[in-house]
Design a protein around this motif. Structure first.
Motif, mmCIF file in Angstrom:
data_model
loop_
_atom_site.group_PDB
_atom_site.id
_atom_site.type_symbol
_atom_site.label_atom_id
_atom_site.label_comp_id
_atom_site.label_asym_id
_atom_site.label_seq_id
_atom_site.Cartn_x
_atom_site.Cartn_y
_atom_site.Cartn_z
ATOM 1 N N THR A 58 0.808 -1.218 0.000
ATOM 2 C CA THR A 58 0.000 0.000 0.000
ATOM 3 C C THR A 58 0.842 1.269 0.000
ATOM 4 O OG1 THR A 58 -0.267 -0.583 2.282
ATOM 5 C CG2 THR A 58 -2.209 -0.730 0.906
ATOM 6 N N GLN A 59 2.036 1.206 0.586
ATOM 7 C CA GLN A 59 2.857 2.422 0.624
ATOM 8 C C GLN A 59 3.145 2.916 -0.794
ATOM 9 O OE1 GLN A 59 3.158 0.055 2.766
ATOM 10 N NE2 GLN A 59 3.792 0.807 4.760
ATOM 11 N N TYR A 62 0.214 4.835 -1.798
ATOM 12 C CA TYR A 62 0.158 6.142 -1.147
ATOM 13 C C TYR A 62 1.147 7.099 -1.799
ATOM 14 C CZ TYR A 62 -2.218 3.561 2.578
ATOM 15 O OH TYR A 62 -3.070 2.780 3.292
ATOM 16 N N MET A 99 5.876 11.370 3.152
ATOM 17 C CA MET A 99 5.420 10.155 2.467
ATOM 18 C C MET A 99 6.607 9.378 1.921
ATOM 19 S SD MET A 99 2.667 8.562 1.893
ATOM 20 C CE MET A 99 3.446 6.992 2.134
ATOM 21 N N GLY A 103 7.195 6.319 4.101
ATOM 22 C CA GLY A 103 6.699 5.263 3.209
ATOM 23 C C GLY A 103 7.765 4.211 2.983
ATOM 24 N N ILE A 143 0.250 5.800 6.977
ATOM 25 C CA ILE A 143 -0.999 6.538 6.795
ATOM 26 C C ILE A 143 -0.878 7.937 7.395
ATOM 27 C CG2 ILE A 143 -3.414 6.597 7.488
ATOM 28 C CD1 ILE A 143 -3.469 3.606 7.178
ATOM 29 N N LEU A 146 1.121 9.947 5.060
ATOM 30 C CA LEU A 146 0.302 10.282 3.893
ATOM 31 C C LEU A 146 -0.589 11.472 4.190
ATOM 32 C CD1 LEU A 146 -1.067 9.649 1.159
ATOM 33 C CD2 LEU A 146 -2.533 8.060 2.370
ATOM 34 N N ARG B 590 -7.071 7.140 8.972
ATOM 35 C CA ARG B 590 -6.968 6.189 7.866
ATOM 36 C C ARG B 590 -8.267 6.139 7.058
ATOM 37 N NH1 ARG B 590 -4.529 1.703 10.087
ATOM 38 N NH2 ARG B 590 -4.223 2.876 11.990
ATOM 39 N N ALA B 593 -7.500 8.716 4.550
ATOM 40 C CA ALA B 593 -6.406 8.374 3.648
ATOM 41 C C ALA B 593 -6.810 7.282 2.675
ATOM 42 C CB ALA B 593 -5.193 7.936 4.464
ATOM 43 N N ALA B 597 -7.347 7.477 -1.350
ATOM 44 C CA ALA B 597 -6.535 6.618 -2.213
ATOM 45 C C ALA B 597 -7.409 5.979 -3.284
ATOM 46 C CB ALA B 597 -5.833 5.551 -1.383
#
Lengths: 161, 680
Positions: A58-59, A62, A99, A103, A143, A146, B590, B593, B597
């Motif tokens: 997922t990073q 992001y 990030m 990340g 997160i 992000l 989250r 976020a 996304a």
């Protein structure tokens, strides 16, 4: 007016996509090796270990998200690149850094947590629910980064320099 | 909110009814049988050792499973992708009994199938072996005598190879070096880069000298040469191969002709698995010469019906009692159809322990809402909703566990649609993108074809963040309230004060105080006409409330005899609560976020697809990118939403009140794989 400002802003977006993506590649790669090992022993666990393998991925997404928001904010995507001062460009770069750095690091370590969780599922498949939580704990920090990056980019976009 | 009440059941009956009673219990599947505790040197009651009998059944299950595997390999049944939803075939007890009458026959079929598959493997190994021999023979094909040929009365022949590429001149000169006097004739049978195969003849009197010369120059005789000349041998080998192939074909045919045994084997597997479980249970019973005692747990709601059924058919003495404090009673949950699907989420954390409540019915609301917010796209939600709805309506016979998951995702999908409409996301921005690229619609900056009903999170992330944290606060306070309820129920009033009242005062007061300051309000974007939401005087009241809460926690949270130590522990608890609430609340970011996304990546996909421009090729490109891109985006974001919704429940919500540790109810039942009993 400075073209260097634009370059810095693009560097920020690129760093967010690159570093977060690289971290995810490391993490997913690590977890993939462990997952493949489990599947050689028991092919029925494929779907479970696949989920765990994907968690550090997922990073990268992001990072893509931040890069995209940054690029569309400065007009590289979907618009004409606006003129930008050096300071503003540097601000975009700084906004992307959380990030990029968090990340990268979190994806690497989330990969390790995923490897351990894959080992857990290999031995105790009924503990799948818990095994997902350990890697997800690491992701929290990605997160948060992000969030900071998005808010900062939005803020810089509205600021006048 | 319901953990079903359990009762202990004790049953005493005649041994002659043992089989029938156990079979009834197995079909009902409502009793968990536990070991009857026997006193040492009990002369009257004994336990029988059933391990061997159980192993016998397990062996049969393994055999039948192997046989089924053989059938599936050579006579596969076509199954569709959706067949996994079909579930076990329902049969009546009578039908099942009729079918398993022929278990000897089924066992014979299973042995036959496994032995056929063994023969098949042997025949395949034979082919591989003969092929290798053929390969080894290949360089000798031009030779018209046997490889064992050593010469005639007057001549000596040497058949073999040099492990390198040599011309006949080189061979002559090598031999001449070691045996200069011998007259020889060298025929090269075949030459390759790895070896040269030769046939060398000489007069019998030179045999010894030539042999020595050959040995010195690296000559090798072929390993295990056949009796016949190579060409003949080749025919023989090919015949062996074709024989083995014919055997394989005939065995495969025979296996295919036994495809009808599949059903029989399945009945056998189920029957044997049930008997194996039954014998395991018999091992738990206390038995005398003519009677037996059974003990276990039963959910109270089933006990009356079971008692009625058993006493109608058999001579039994049944008694029910509530489990005592020391009993490790198992846990079974019962919830409304709306909450029931989320039971699995709870179970994979831990079932409620002693004195805890089942939080499923509260948790399910947050579960559906959070999942929807994280995915928050109308089209994605519709895909999940309609897909699961289709499966649910088409396959009525689906197994319970799978049905629950499907229902859960059905509700989650609905919630995703709801949030998608609120935030105006339909495959990201596909409507705008298509309208602009292919239909030449010009939209004003920030305009949409379909406007979000509420607002667009990407344009107003602070508003969205505030909303997420607000939902998080409700979630956390709900958990705290359950904690308080449990404290009251268990009459721990001091804990109730420390864990509920003061925490509400502290956290609630601090937040409301924050809302009276300009800084917090402007960060959260909730300023009203340039002033904070609450006036300073109201804010100071809440500030005092928070302070009272903090002092209260210091005074009540620590439990030590020394008041100073207690205050120290209390201060530590205060610190934990403050930092804990801060990090827990931020964790709900989250929701924002992950929601962003999904939408932004969907938008990126649409933009990439639209790069071909408004023409036919562009449209094809768009469709391809659209299909693959959104499929991947849906997959990875649904996974993310699932994992992080679970996390919010497990870590943030359960952290406030839930410990778990309950043991799941595992009834003695028909744990079959292919068939299930329907009520007659």
């Amino acid at each position: 007016m400075s073209t260097l400002g634009m370059a810095l802003a693009i560097l920020g977006a690129a760093l967010a996509a690159c570093l977060a993506g690289a971290g995810s590649a490391v993490g997913v790669g690590l977890a993939g090796q462990a997952a493949a090992g489990v599947v050689t022993e028991d092919p029925n666990k494929f779907s479970k270990v696949l989920v765990l393998q994907l968690l550090p991925g997922t990073q990268g997404i992001y990072g893509l998200l931040v890069a995209f928001i940054c690029l569309s904010n400065i007009g590289i995507i979907g618009g004409a690149p606006a003129e930008m001062s050096l300071v503003k460009g540097a601000m975009y770069l700084a906004a992307c850094l959380p990030m990029a750095i968090a990340g990268y690091v979190s994806a690497c370590y989330q990969g390790r947590a995923s490897v351990a969780s894959i080992g857990l599922v290999a031995k105790k498949p009924d503990q799948f629910g818990k095994s997902m939580i350990f890697p997800a704990m690491v992701e929290t920090y990605a997160i948060l980064a992000l969030l900071v990056s998005i808010l900062a980019i939005m803020g810089v976009g509205n600021a006048s320099f | 909110m319901a953990v079903l009440q359990m009762q202990r059941i004790s049953l005493c009956a005649l041994k002659k009814d043992r089989k029938a009673i156990l079979e009834t219990l197995q079909r009902r599947g409502v009793v968990e049988i536990s070991d009857v505790a026997l006193e040492e040197n009990d002369n009257f009651f004994q336990k029988s050792d059933t391990v061997q009998a159980k192993q016998g059944f397990d062996r049969n299950v393994t055999l039948a499973n192997q046989a089924l595997d053989v059938l599936d390999t050579y006579a596969p049944v076509k199954t569709s992708m959706l067949s996994m939803f079909e579930g076990r075939t329902p049969v009546t007890v009578q039908q099942f009994q009729d079918r398993v009458q022929k278990r000897e026959h089924a066992l014979a079929q299973a042995s036959k199938l496994t032995s056929l598959s063994k023969k098949l493997a042997e025949a395949k190994a034979e082919i591989v072996k003969r092929r290798t021999q053929l390969d080894a023979l290949e360089p000798w094909m031009q030779l018209d005598v046997s490889l064992r040929f050593t010469g005639t009365k007057k001549t000596a022949a040497f058949i073999g190879s040099f492990p390198e590429m040599l011309s006949s001149e080189e061979i002559y000169s090598r031999i001449a070096q070691h045996a200069p006097d011998a007259d020889i004739s060298v025929d090269c049978i075949s030459t390759s880069t790895e070896q040269v195969c030769v046939f060398i003849v000489t007069h019998i009197c030179n045999a010894q000298a030539v042999e020595n010369a050959l040995r010195a120059s690296g000559f090798v005789r072929p390993a295990s040469p056949p009796k016949e000349p190579p060409a003949q041998r080749k025919q023989v080998l090919e015949q062996y191969i074709s024989q083995a192939q014919a055997e394989i074909t005939s065995i495969e045919k025979e296996i295919v002709s036994m495809a009808d045994a599949r059903e029989e084997l399945r009945f056998l597997i189920d029957d044997m698995a049930m008997r194996s479980e039954k014998y395991e249970m018999i091992g738990h019973l206390a038995q005398s010469r003519r009677a037996f005692i059974l003990s276990g747990y039963i959910p109270k709601r089933y006990s009356a019906a079971l008692e009625e059924e058993l006493s109608r058919n058999f001579d039994v003495a049944i008694s029910f009692s509530d489990p005592s404090e020391e009993d490790d009673a198992p846990v079974l949950l019962k919830n409304s159809p709306f909450a029931e699907p989320v039971e699995g989420v709870l179970a994979s954390y831990s079932l409620p322990g002693k004195g805890e409540i089942d939080p499923t019915s509260i948790m399910c609301i947050f579960y559906y809402v959070f999942f929807g917010m994280m995915l928050s796209d109308f089209a994605y939600g519709a895909i999940i909703f309609l897909g699961t709805l289709f499966v649910l309506t088409k396959f009525k016979n689906m197994e319970q566990g799978l049905r629950s998951s499907m229902k859960m995702f059905c509700f989650c999908g609905f919630s995703t649609m709801f949030w998608g409409i609120l935030f105006g996301s339909y495959f990201g921005n596909v409507v705008d993108q298509v309208a602009q690229t292919f239909f030449g619609v010009t939209l004003p900056a920030g305009g949409h074809v379909i406007n979000p009903v509420w607002f667009e999170p990407l344009n107003n992330p602070m508003k969205m963040l505030t909303f997420c944290l607000f939902l998080g606060l409700i979630h956390l306070f709900t958990g705290q309230a359950i904690n308080g309820y449990l404290c009251l129920k268990q009459k721990r009033f001091k804990d109730f004060l420390a864990n509920s009242v003061f925490i509400y005062m502290l956290v609630g007061g601090a937040i409301l105080f924050g809302l009276s300051t300009e800084m917090v309000c402007s960060i959260l974007g909730v300023m009203q006409n340039g002033a904070p939401l609450l006036s300073a005087s109201v804010g100071s009241i809440f500030g005092w409330v928070a302070l009272i809460g903090a002092v209260g926690i210091i005074c009540t949270a620590g439990s030590a005899k020394n008041p100073l130590a207690a205050a120290g522990l209390g201060a530590y608890a205060l610190y934990n609560n403050v930092t804990g609430y801060l990090s827990d609340l931020l964790s709900y970011s989250r929701l924002l976020a992950l929601g962003l996304a999904t939408g932004v990546i969907g938008t990126v996909i649409n933009q990439m697809g639209a790069m071909g421009g408004p023409n036919v090729i562009g449209a094809v490109l768009f469709i391809v990118v659209f299909l693959f891109g959104h499929l991947a985006n849906l997959g990875i974001n649904a996974l993310g939403a699932y994992v992080h919704t679970n996390r919010l429940q497990y870590v943030e919500f359960f952290g406030k009140f839930y410990e778990g540790g309950g043991r799941p109810f595992e009834p003695f039942a028909a744990h079959t794989k292919y068939y299930k009993f329907k009520e007659d």
